[in-house]
Design an enzyme around this catalytic site. Structure first.
Site, short mmCIF file in Angstrom:
data_model
loop_
_atom_site.label_atom_id
_atom_site.label_comp_id
_atom_site.label_asym_id
_atom_site.label_seq_id
_atom_site.Cartn_x
_atom_site.Cartn_y
_atom_site.Cartn_z
N ASP A 45 -10.48 17.43 -14.83
CA ASP A 45 -11.44 18.54 -14.47
C ASP A 45 -11.00 19.25 -13.16
OD1 ASP A 45 -12.77 18.11 -16.85
OD2 ASP A 45 -13.92 16.56 -15.89
N GLY A 46 -10.74 18.45 -12.09
CA GLY A 46 -10.35 18.84 -10.74
C GLY A 46 -9.13 19.96 -10.86
N ASN A 122 -18.63 24.75 -11.77
CA ASN A 122 -19.47 23.84 -11.93
C ASN A 122 -20.73 24.08 -11.11
OD1 ASN A 122 -18.21 21.63 -13.46
ND2 ASN A 122 -17.26 20.55 -11.86
N ARG A 148 -37.01 20.60 2.52
CA ARG A 148 -36.41 19.68 3.68
C ARG A 148 -35.80 18.46 3.03
NH1 ARG A 148 -41.00 21.40 5.45
NH2 ARG A 148 -41.14 22.26 7.56
P1 NAD Z 1 -13.01 14.55 -8.23
O1 NAD Z 1 -11.77 14.71 -8.69
O2 NAD Z 1 -13.51 13.29 -7.46
O3 NAD Z 1 -14.05 14.77 -9.31
C1 NAD Z 1 -15.10 14.13 -9.47
C2 NAD Z 1 -15.30 13.56 -11.02
O4 NAD Z 1 -16.29 14.69 -11.45
C3 NAD Z 1 -14.38 13.31 -11.84
O5 NAD Z 1 -14.37 12.44 -12.59
C4 NAD Z 1 -14.21 14.64 -12.68
O6 NAD Z 1 -13.70 14.33 -14.13
C5 NAD Z 1 -15.75 14.75 -12.71
N1 NAD Z 1 -16.00 16.27 -13.32
C6 NAD Z 1 -15.68 17.44 -12.91
N2 NAD Z 1 -16.30 18.32 -13.36
C7 NAD Z 1 -17.06 17.77 -14.43
C8 NAD Z 1 -17.96 18.36 -15.08
N3 NAD Z 1 -18.04 19.53 -15.37
N4 NAD Z 1 -18.78 17.46 -16.28
C9 NAD Z 1 -18.51 16.07 -15.90
N5 NAD Z 1 -17.49 15.49 -15.09
C10 NAD Z 1 -16.95 16.49 -14.33
O7 NAD Z 1 -13.40 15.77 -7.11
P2 NAD Z 1 -12.80 17.24 -7.56
O8 NAD Z 1 -11.74 17.48 -8.44
O9 NAD Z 1 -12.84 17.77 -6.07
O10 NAD Z 1 -14.05 17.83 -8.28
C11 NAD Z 1 -15.19 18.70 -7.67
C12 NAD Z 1 -16.29 18.34 -8.52
O11 NAD Z 1 -16.87 17.08 -8.15
C13 NAD Z 1 -17.76 19.28 -8.07
O12 NAD Z 1 -17.60 20.32 -8.70
C14 NAD Z 1 -18.71 18.33 -8.49
O13 NAD Z 1 -19.23 18.24 -9.48
C15 NAD Z 1 -18.22 17.03 -8.35
N6 NAD Z 1 -19.04 15.86 -7.41
C16 NAD Z 1 -19.73 15.16 -7.83
C17 NAD Z 1 -20.55 14.37 -7.17
C18 NAD Z 1 -21.30 13.21 -7.63
O14 NAD Z 1 -21.42 13.08 -8.76
N7 NAD Z 1 -22.03 12.53 -6.83
C19 NAD Z 1 -20.49 14.54 -5.60
C20 NAD Z 1 -19.67 15.65 -5.22
C21 NAD Z 1 -18.69 16.43 -6.10
#
Ligand code: NAD
Length: 264
Positions: A45-46, A122, A148
């Protein structure tokens, strides 16, 4: 037809990228990284998020398709064993296009009437540079609450299964043109109060965050985090633009949710 391929950069994804490129060139397709009709993302996905941001300037002319070389992705749903099938489908069949909504982020600054605009596939998140984020939340131009806490997340329907889900937000079907506002650890006690539930806004509503004291914020749009100084407001709404996915077979959204979160 012109195509481009983006790879996650690891050996497996690079090998697959070169294989697909050779196959597609054999079918007389043209490799064009600048103006592709179709972008194939190989990785996860990234990788697709990266490809989306690279081609945000031509979303109306480019369709995306994702191959995953790790676990099943929400945007990357083809497996390496299927690439011959995928290549033939790209080269030989007029593909169906499905469109998903995006979030528009407009950041306005204190001085000079300057603004910057981003599109997120996203979500966009806002956090303080240090300590607690304090911001007024306006919805449709009306004051709604003073937030907050750790931060706020505004997600798209297809992003609702990502960060938003971890924050307790609902999963929205991508056929619904909406954005969802979810809280990150809000402070709620006798003095401070927020609604506490995620809010889903329709396409014609805006959500605007306004600083209360500090003016510098960490704003993330998908995987890209930026520091913005002297911020006057941060406005979110459903973007006019959409992302277009090339569909060669049905893979219903709820099946993807099931296969990713419930059972394979
Ligand atoms: P990354 O590769 O660590 O991705 C994080 C995970 O999010 C991966 O497993 C990926 O498959 C999954 N993912 C991404 N888009 C998705 C979607 N639309 N639905 C379900 N899973 C999805 O990090 P990255 O490549 O830099 O991706 C950035 C994304 O990571 C951000 O858009 C954010 O949504 C996600 N993120 C999640 C958290 C959390 O869940 N606590 C925290 C920070 C960022």
């Amino acid at each position: 037809m012109k195509f481009a391929i983006t790879s996650k950069g690891d050996t497996k994804s690079n090998t697959l990228m070169h294989k697909m490129k050779t196959y597609l060139l054999d079918f007389d397709l043209i490799y064009d990284e600048e103006q592709p009709d179709i972008v194939i993302s190989v990785g996860g996905d990234g990788t697709l998020l990266y490809a989306f941001h690279r081609y945000t300037g031509r979303l109306d002319k480019t369709a995306f398709v994702g191959v995953h070389t790790g676990h099943l992705g929400f945007y990357a749903d083809w497996v390496p064993e299927e690439i011959e099938k995928l290549v033939i489908a790209i080269a030989k069949t007029p593909y169906q296009v499905i469109e998903y909504p995006l979030v528009e982020v407009i950041i306005r600054y204190q001085h000079g009437g300057r603004e910057t605009r981003y599109l997120g596939l996203n979500e966009s998140t806002v956090k303080a540079v240090d300590a607690t984020l304090v911001m007024d939340v306006d919805i449709r131009g009306q004051h709604f609450e003073r937030f907050r806490g750790d931060g706020l997340c505004v997600s798209t329907p297809s992003g609702s299964t990502a960060y938003n889900k971890a924050l307790g937000g609902a999963i929205l079907h991508p056929s619904i043109p909406a954005i969802q506002l979810a809280e990150m650890a809000s402070i709620n006690n006798k003095v401070f109060r927020t609604v506490g539930s995620p809010l889903v806004l329709p396409a014609h509503h805006t959500c605007t965050l306004k600083p209360v004291n500090k003016l510098d914020f960490q704003v993330a749009v998908d995987h890209i985090t930026m520091l913005h100084k002297d911020v006057k407001s941060i406005q979110f709404r459903v973007a006019d633009e959409k992302i277009r996915f090339a569909r060669f077979r049905p893979f219903p959204f709820w099946k993807r949710v099931h296969d990713s979160f419930v059972a394979d």
